[in-house]
Motif scaffolding. Structure first.
Motif, PDB file in Angstrom:
ATOM      1  N   ALA A 213      69.791 -11.710 -68.890  1.00 27.79           N
ATOM      2  CA  ALA A 213      69.516 -11.955 -67.657  1.00 27.79           C
ATOM      3  C   ALA A 213      68.308 -11.597 -66.735  1.00 27.79           C
ATOM      4  O   ALA A 213      67.936 -11.808 -65.724  1.00 27.79           O
ATOM      5  CB  ALA A 213      70.696 -11.795 -66.479  1.00 27.79           C
ATOM      6  N   GLN A 214      67.716 -10.801 -67.626  1.00 28.72           N
ATOM      7  CA  GLN A 214      66.424  -9.984 -67.007  1.00 28.72           C
ATOM      8  C   GLN A 214      65.250 -10.709 -66.699  1.00 28.72           C
ATOM      9  O   GLN A 214      65.258 -11.932 -67.426  1.00 28.72           O
ATOM     10  CB  GLN A 214      65.935  -8.829 -67.970  1.00 28.72           C
ATOM     11  N   PHE A 215      64.420 -10.515 -65.524  1.00 30.02           N
ATOM     12  CA  PHE A 215      63.449 -11.494 -65.638  1.00 30.02           C
ATOM     13  C   PHE A 215      62.111 -10.434 -64.847  1.00 30.02           C
ATOM     14  O   PHE A 215      62.538  -9.519 -64.216  1.00 30.02           O
ATOM     15  CB  PHE A 215      63.512 -12.492 -64.538  1.00 30.02           C
ATOM     16  N   PRO A 216      60.848 -10.751 -64.979  1.00 27.87           N
ATOM     17  CA  PRO A 216      59.830  -9.849 -64.458  1.00 27.87           C
ATOM     18  C   PRO A 216      60.039  -9.940 -63.037  1.00 27.87           C
ATOM     19  O   PRO A 216      60.228 -10.755 -62.355  1.00 27.87           O
ATOM     20  CB  PRO A 216      58.568 -10.434 -65.009  1.00 27.87           C
ATOM     21  N   GLY A 217      59.973  -8.695 -62.219  1.00 30.42           N
ATOM     22  CA  GLY A 217      60.048  -8.454 -60.818  1.00 30.42           C
ATOM     23  C   GLY A 217      61.344  -8.530 -60.377  1.00 30.42           C
ATOM     24  O   GLY A 217      61.588  -8.217 -59.134  1.00 30.42           O
ATOM     25  N   MET A 218      62.417  -8.127 -61.320  1.00 30.47           N
ATOM     26  CA  MET A 218      63.616  -8.153 -60.857  1.00 30.47           C
ATOM     27  C   MET A 218      64.122  -6.669 -60.037  1.00 30.47           C
ATOM     28  O   MET A 218      63.449  -5.796 -60.525  1.00 30.47           O
ATOM     29  CB  MET A 218      64.766  -8.076 -62.321  1.00 30.47           C
TER      30      MET A 218
ATOM     31  N   THR B 189      61.546   1.419 -63.341  1.00 27.10           N
ATOM     32  CA  THR B 189      61.377   0.554 -62.223  1.00 27.10           C
ATOM     33  C   THR B 189      59.985  -0.135 -62.356  1.00 27.10           C
ATOM     34  O   THR B 189      59.901  -1.236 -62.210  1.00 27.10           O
ATOM     35  CB  THR B 189      61.263   1.377 -60.850  1.00 27.10           C
ATOM     36  N   ASP B 190      58.750   0.437 -63.029  1.00 19.83           N
ATOM     37  CA  ASP B 190      57.613   0.119 -63.155  1.00 19.83           C
ATOM     38  C   ASP B 190      57.500  -1.074 -64.418  1.00 19.83           C
ATOM     39  O   ASP B 190      56.965  -1.946 -63.870  1.00 19.83           O
ATOM     40  CB  ASP B 190      56.711   1.111 -63.979  1.00 19.83           C
ATOM     41  N   ILE B 191      58.592  -0.927 -65.193  1.00 17.92           N
ATOM     42  CA  ILE B 191      58.575  -2.229 -65.976  1.00 17.92           C
ATOM     43  C   ILE B 191      59.384  -3.522 -65.455  1.00 17.92           C
ATOM     44  O   ILE B 191      58.946  -4.594 -65.606  1.00 17.92           O
ATOM     45  CB  ILE B 191      59.414  -1.620 -67.236  1.00 17.92           C
ATOM     46  N   MET B 192      60.610  -2.739 -64.727  1.00 15.83           N
ATOM     47  CA  MET B 192      61.208  -4.053 -64.272  1.00 15.83           C
ATOM     48  C   MET B 192      60.548  -4.823 -62.851  1.00 15.83           C
ATOM     49  O   MET B 192      60.553  -5.895 -62.742  1.00 15.83           O
ATOM     50  CB  MET B 192      62.496  -3.582 -63.228  1.00 15.83           C
ATOM     51  N   PHE B 193      59.694  -3.896 -62.165  1.00 14.02           N
ATOM     52  CA  PHE B 193      58.835  -4.735 -61.064  1.00 14.02           C
ATOM     53  C   PHE B 193      57.691  -5.532 -61.560  1.00 14.02           C
ATOM     54  O   PHE B 193      57.347  -6.577 -60.986  1.00 14.02           O
ATOM     55  CB  PHE B 193      58.422  -3.636 -60.197  1.00 14.02           C
ATOM     56  N   ASP B 194      56.660  -4.703 -62.406  1.00 15.53           N
ATOM     57  CA  ASP B 194      55.614  -5.122 -62.864  1.00 15.53           C
ATOM     58  C   ASP B 194      55.251  -5.431 -64.367  1.00 15.53           C
ATOM     59  O   ASP B 194      54.195  -6.032 -64.774  1.00 15.53           O
ATOM     60  CB  ASP B 194      54.310  -3.913 -62.430  1.00 15.53           C
TER      61      ASP B 194
ATOM     62  N   LEU C  16      60.170  -6.178 -70.839  1.00 14.96           N
ATOM     63  CA  LEU C  16      61.573  -6.200 -70.526  1.00 14.96           C
ATOM     64  C   LEU C  16      62.555  -6.463 -71.642  1.00 14.96           C
ATOM     65  O   LEU C  16      63.467  -6.073 -71.511  1.00 14.96           O
ATOM     66  CB  LEU C  16      61.584  -7.217 -69.497  1.00 14.96           C
ATOM     67  N   LYS C  17      61.974  -7.048 -72.644  1.00 16.63           N
ATOM     68  CA  LYS C  17      62.808  -7.090 -73.745  1.00 16.63           C
ATOM     69  C   LYS C  17      63.020  -6.014 -74.890  1.00 16.63           C
ATOM     70  O   LYS C  17      63.865  -6.118 -75.691  1.00 16.63           O
ATOM     71  CB  LYS C  17      62.314  -8.465 -74.706  1.00 16.63           C
TER      72      LYS C  17
ATOM     73  N   LEU D 285      71.135  -1.797 -63.819  1.00 17.00           N
ATOM     74  CA  LEU D 285      70.682  -1.355 -62.681  1.00 17.00           C
ATOM     75  C   LEU D 285      70.584  -2.453 -61.506  1.00 17.00           C
ATOM     76  O   LEU D 285      71.185  -2.207 -60.445  1.00 17.00           O
ATOM     77  CB  LEU D 285      69.249  -0.873 -62.738  1.00 17.00           C
ATOM     78  N   HIS D 286      70.107  -3.605 -61.634  1.00 17.05           N
ATOM     79  CA  HIS D 286      69.853  -4.615 -60.993  1.00 17.05           C
ATOM     80  C   HIS D 286      71.502  -4.990 -60.417  1.00 17.05           C
ATOM     81  O   HIS D 286      71.679  -5.201 -59.120  1.00 17.05           O
ATOM     82  CB  HIS D 286      69.178  -5.839 -61.456  1.00 17.05           C
ATOM     83  N   SER D 287      72.347  -5.310 -61.393  1.00 17.53           N
ATOM     84  CA  SER D 287      73.574  -5.551 -61.047  1.00 17.53           C
ATOM     85  C   SER D 287      74.504  -4.691 -59.910  1.00 17.53           C
ATOM     86  O   SER D 287      75.078  -4.803 -59.063  1.00 17.53           O
ATOM     87  CB  SER D 287      74.494  -5.755 -62.386  1.00 17.53           C
ATOM     88  N   VAL D 288      74.341  -3.241 -60.636  1.00 14.45           N
ATOM     89  CA  VAL D 288      75.058  -2.239 -59.906  1.00 14.45           C
ATOM     90  C   VAL D 288      74.446  -1.881 -58.487  1.00 14.45           C
ATOM     91  O   VAL D 288      75.271  -1.846 -57.547  1.00 14.45           O
ATOM     92  CB  VAL D 288      74.967  -0.903 -60.843  1.00 14.45           C
ATOM     93  N   VAL D 289      73.097  -1.765 -58.370  1.00 13.62           N
ATOM     94  CA  VAL D 289      72.596  -1.649 -57.268  1.00 13.62           C
ATOM     95  C   VAL D 289      72.952  -2.558 -56.174  1.00 13.62           C
ATOM     96  O   VAL D 289      73.465  -2.356 -54.956  1.00 13.62           O
ATOM     97  CB  VAL D 289      70.954  -1.556 -57.380  1.00 13.62           C
ATOM     98  N   LEU D 290      72.955  -4.046 -56.532  1.00 16.23           N
ATOM     99  CA  LEU D 290      73.264  -4.992 -55.543  1.00 16.23           C
ATOM    100  C   LEU D 290      74.513  -4.714 -55.172  1.00 16.23           C
ATOM    101  O   LEU D 290      74.933  -5.003 -53.851  1.00 16.23           O
ATOM    102  CB  LEU D 290      73.424  -6.378 -56.446  1.00 16.23           C
TER     103      LEU D 290
END
Length: 290
Positions: free
Chosen positions: A11-16, A43-48, A54-55, A66-71
């Motif tokens: 489910a990951q994507f650049p800028g997540m 976070t540097d890899i997730m954002f930029d 990301l793979k 992290l994206h899921s839990v923080v939401l």
């Protein structure tokens, strides 16, 4: 009743999560603490970072977690009657449900990712999606092949992912097409997840789970292994230990949640994959994202 569901790897994507970091102080604090816990700035890899970066194994699973839990943790409307997660997503569900702390959940996910990578190196293997063939036929095909190949992800009716050795997957895909499958698609993954070939990773993760503190569940969690509601801590731990070598019974989990009263499914995490699967399993369900 409200069911919250959490996605898995892929489910990951650049800028997540970049928007969460910039718009919420709580999200920023959680993500910065994640950088410290992991020992590198994820976070540097997730954002930029690029899709390829990301793979990377040590990044993918913690990033989706992290994206899921923080939401979920920053949402004022997060009031689940039940939770479930797809594979990796089960760890997100357990943190959102209060069973695991944020730190412990992240540490387990990081260990899980690295253990799975090691298992892939020990046993080179892969997965494939079989579309348009009944579950029973796919199971029979897997059982008939003299290689390690098993049903791994029961995603929705007509979509079953198989997992095993390269030769086993090749033979099973050919047999599935011959049996009437619409498609048999090899997946771009590094190993046979949710199969006996993940045994080395299961053993490693079991030790980590045993060393981790689990809290009482705030609401039932529908686990991949059993597709049944569980609030018993010992039961949750045992199911979590065998998750890596057992199939993800997502279809059955959603059916069980509906049978127990779920009418609305909210996806917490990157993307909308689970919303699509839920609608294929139960058309009348209302679906949304946090």
């Amino acid at each position: 009743m409200n069911a919250y569901v959490f996605p898995g790897q892929g489910a990951q994507f650049p800028g997540m999560a970049k928007d969460l970091y910039s718009s919420s102080e709580k999200a920023k604090s959680l993500l910065e603490s994640a950088n410290e816990i992991l020992g590198f700035r994820i976070t540097d890899i997730m954002f930029d970072g690029t899709a390829e970066e990301l793979k990377e194994t040590k990044v993918t699973q913690p990033a989706v977690f992290l994206h899921s839990v923080v939401l979920a943790l920053i949402s004022e409307d997060f009031k689940p009657d039940m939770v479930a997660g797809h594979s990796l997503g089960e760890f997100s569900a357990l943190v959102a449900n209060g069973v695991l702390s944020f730190e412990d959940g992240l540490k387990l996910v990081s260990k899980r990712a690295l253990a799975m990578q090691k298992a892939c190196e020990i046993n080179p293997s892969t997965m494939a999606a079989i579309l348009g063939l009944e579950e029973e036929k796919v199971e029979k095909i897997c059982a008939s092949i003299d290689e390690v190949v098993v049903a791994a992800n029961y995603n929705c009716p007509g979509q079953l992912v198989i997992s095993g050795s390269h030769k086993g997957i090749e033979l099973a895909c050919a047999a599935a097409l011959e049996a009437g499958a619409k498609r048999a698609l090899p997946l771009p993954v590094g190993g046979a997840f949710h199969s006996p070939l993940m045994e080395p990773a299961r053993e490693e993760l079991e030790k980590a789970i045993d060393a981790t503190h689990f809290n009482p569940a705030k609401c039932p969690v529908y686990q991949n292994v059993t597709a049944k509601a569980s609030s018993d801590i010992d039961e949750i731990k045992e199911n979590l230990k065998i998750q890596l070598t057992a199939p993800v019974r997502w279809t059955q989990s959603v059916q069980a949640m509906v049978a127990d009263g779920a009418t609305h499914f909210t996806e917490s995490g990157p993307g909308k994959v689970l919303q699509g699967l839920v609608k294929k399993i139960y058309r009348e369900a209302e679906v949304s994202s946090i």
